[in-house]
Design an enzyme around this catalytic site. Structure first.
Site, PDB file in Angstrom:
ATOM      1  N   LYS A 102       5.679  -6.259   3.414  1.00 57.79           N
ATOM      2  CA  LYS A 102       5.281  -5.011   2.931  1.00 57.79           C
ATOM      3  C   LYS A 102       4.855  -3.722   4.110  1.00 57.79           C
ATOM      4  O   LYS A 102       4.464  -4.458   5.378  1.00 57.79           O
ATOM      5  CB  LYS A 102       3.953  -5.327   2.222  1.00 57.79           C
ATOM      6  CG  LYS A 102       3.212  -4.349   1.247  1.00 57.79           C
ATOM      7  CD  LYS A 102       1.951  -4.970   0.580  1.00 57.79           C
ATOM      8  CE  LYS A 102       1.342  -4.010  -0.274  1.00 57.79           C
ATOM      9  NZ  LYS A 102       0.223  -4.353  -1.011  1.00 57.79           N
ATOM     10  N   SER A 183      -0.110  -3.465  -5.766  1.00 57.39           N
ATOM     11  CA  SER A 183       0.628  -2.664  -4.821  1.00 57.39           C
ATOM     12  C   SER A 183       1.864  -3.215  -4.141  1.00 57.39           C
ATOM     13  O   SER A 183       2.667  -2.422  -3.714  1.00 57.39           O
ATOM     14  CB  SER A 183      -0.437  -2.039  -3.711  1.00 57.39           C
ATOM     15  OG  SER A 183      -0.774  -2.927  -2.822  1.00 57.39           O
ATOM     16  N   SER A 207      -3.248  -7.189  -5.880  1.00 54.18           N
ATOM     17  CA  SER A 207      -1.957  -6.578  -5.466  1.00 54.18           C
ATOM     18  C   SER A 207      -0.883  -7.739  -5.234  1.00 54.18           C
ATOM     19  O   SER A 207       0.217  -7.237  -4.755  1.00 54.18           O
ATOM     20  CB  SER A 207      -2.145  -5.754  -4.173  1.00 54.18           C
ATOM     21  OG  SER A 207      -2.656  -4.601  -4.598  1.00 54.18           O
TER      22      SER A 207
END
Ligand SMILES: *[C@@H]1O[C@H](CO)[C@@H](O)[C@H](O)[C@H]1NC(C)=O
Ligand SMILES: *[C@@H]1O[C@H](CO)[C@@H](O)[C@H](O)[C@H]1NC(C)=O
Ligand SMILES: *[C@@H]1O[C@H](CO)[C@@H](O)[C@H](O)[C@H]1NC(C)=O
Length: 510
Positions: A102, A183, A207
């Protein structure tokens, strides 16, 4: 126009099919890849080339990848040489396996680490994040950075899930109009569409678990501190955690094994949590019959702890309950959360604490950068204001940033909020788990994420099926700190008994 792209992709797919008569990267597992390596049917270099080809083809549609690592092919060649030389390194589970991390996880290489924001483009990190260091030691290939909800969803309360300034809106590969969730959106979509073997996400509250459910993949949100947070663009050291997002529980466990453990740059929490790591790692907990004798709790009437009071959701999960029972688990249904009315107001402390913790820890992260266009949350806010005006791009208000900037350290209010959160965990989740001798709490989607987040507890989500319109959903298993071995047995048991994951209908969407 669309038809032309459609035909082009059909053509590319068929070329892939011919080339890959021995090996296909679609849905390829780590074990399949390792076998192909061993039988000399595949090299890491070819694997990286295939994934880069997939990213070129699919990423303009799904926007799951923010940058591809220019050094990935070089790293792959090195892995191939090590394997040829029978280097002991090549025995590690992730050796030669491409991974996306990420974009809030620092890599000290040509890749930027930006949390999806132009404010951090060209910033220079001091070193690899703790988890990236461990990935490199295991021989994994950093294929690139995955997109995310900008600033891990801690910037704007009105921006949609999976949106950031650099890649714009990520798209759910099953149903384009369905929320891809955030996210860690790109991490989930990239593995769902086989643009990479495995990925890393981060979670502060939901997330990892939510995007995994929404994109029909497996997510592990580890116990706080089991994986290092050093070098991760922070929200809160009290809740942040890094974990795998993969297509199967087995792949996720290979990744977990590689990234857990002590890190001197996240000293206190990684030391505390390292006692939970089983001798010899987590792979041995991938065992058939893993659900036998497990006690699984189901809460109906208390939102945040499970199914809520929604008959439609309960009916949807009846078949999952049956699978769990048939696999030997005991379901303890209709559990009561005593103290519920006392606990719920305490949950409101979560955001009070997060706002203050975010400002403190983001400022510390930005100060430590070797070079950066921004050095504080205040700088980032100013940057965003200028950027929105100059570029005239669609932008969203930075209301969460503004709220966080107003805070002034951990004062009396924050201390009370933190005490509340600790009490809410003790009187709520801990009590529920211990008094009922539960191995895990079962929740639909990521509905239990806040309970797990505020206490630093682990959770695993597994694909649960598809709605009538094809939108995926998941099921989550949450447990007490350090219960990853048990949760892995449960999640693997459920996955093997249900086998609900299907690859996304990529072609149908074009
Ligand atoms: C990092 O950002 C800079 C500035 O936009 C860009 O030139 C560079 O290509 C980026 N790195 C990668 C690996 O994409
Ligand atoms: C749950 O729903 C039932 C039926 O709609 C209702 O009678 C009951 O009071 C509800 N319980 C709670 C805690 O809201
Ligand atoms: C702490 O919890 C109590 C309820 O027990 C609540 O009234 C109070 O507002 C909470 N304080 C904070 C700062 O969240």
């Amino acid at each position: 126009m669309f038809t032309q792209i459609y035909l082009l992709i059909l053509l590319l797919l068929s070329i892939n099919a011919i080339e890959g008569s021995e090996f296909t990267i679609n849905e390829a597992t780590i074990q399949e890849i390792r076998t192909a390596f061993k039988q000399n049917k595949l090299t890491s270099k070819v694997l990286v080339e295939l994934y880069i080809q997939e990213i070129r083809k699919l990423n303009p549609i799904y926007r799951a990848v923010i940058e591809v690592n220019p050094d990935a092919l070089h790293q792959a060649q090195k892995a191939d040489e090590e394997r040829k030389a029978n280097d002991p390194k090549s025995r590690s589970g992730l050796h030669g396996i491409p991974i996306l991390v990420k974009d809030n996880i620092a890599t000290k290489d040509k890749l930027n680490t930006t949390a999806g924001s132009y404010a951090l483009l060209k910033s220079v990190v001091p070193r690899d994040a703790g988890v990236v260091k461990k990935l490199r030691e295991s021989g994994a290939i950093i294929l690139g950075k995955a997109s995310l909800s900008e600033w891990a969803f801690f910037r704007s309360s009105t921006a949609p899930s999976g949106w950031n300034a650099r890649t714009k809106q990520a798209i759910n590969p099953y149903v384009a109009t369905h929320d891809p969730c955030g996210s860690s959106t790109g991490s989930a979509i990239a593995v769902a569409t086989s643009m990479v073997t495995v990925s890393l996400g981060t979670e502060t509250d939901g997330s990892i678990l939510c995007p995994s459910c929404a994109n029909s993949v497996v997510g592990i949100k580890p116990t706080l501190g089991l994986t290092s947070r050093a070098g991760v663009i922070p929200i809160s050291p009290r809740q942040d955690t890094v974990g795998p997002i993969c297509r199967t529980v087995t792949d996720a466990v290979y990744v977990l094994d590689a990234i857990v453990g002590y890190d001197k740059n996240d000293e206190v929490e990684t030391r505390k949590a390292s006692k939970y790591i089983p001798h010899g790692g987590y792979l041995k907990h991938l065992k058939s019959g893993g659900l036998k004798g497990k006690r699984l709790g189901i809460v109906r009437d208390y939102p945040n702890f499970g199914f809520g009071n929604d008959t439609e959701i309960l009916n949807k999960f009846k078949k999952h309950f049956m699978i769990l029972r048939q696999s030997g688990a005991t379901l303890i249904d209709n559990l009561e959360v005593t103290n519920y009315n006392d606990i719920i107001p305490m949950f409101l402390g979560e955001y009070i604490a997060l706002f203050a913790e975010f400002k403190i820890s983001l400022n510390a992260y930005l100060k430590e950068l070797v070079d950066s266009p921004v050095r504080s949350l205040a700088d980032v806010i100013t940057f965003n204001k200028k950027f929105a005006n100059v570029e005239k791009l669609k932008d969203y208000p930075q209301d969460i940033f503004l709220e966080a900037e107003k805070t002034n350290g951990i004062g009396e209010l924050e201390k009370e909020a933190l005490r509340n959160l600790t009490r809410a965990s003790k009187l709520g989740f801990e009590k529920l788990m211990k008094e009922n001798k539960l191995d895990a709490l079962v929740t639909p989607y990521s509905y239990g994420s806040t309970v797990l987040a505020i206490g630093g507890y682990p959770g695993i989500s597994v694909p649960g099926g598809y709605d009538k319109n094809g939108a995926p959903y998941g099921i989550c298993f949450g447990g007490l700190k350090g219960s990853e071995p048990t949760l892995i047995e449960i999640a693997y048991g459920f996955e093997q008994a249900s086998k609900l994951r299907k690859p996304p209908p990529i072609k149908n969407q074009l």
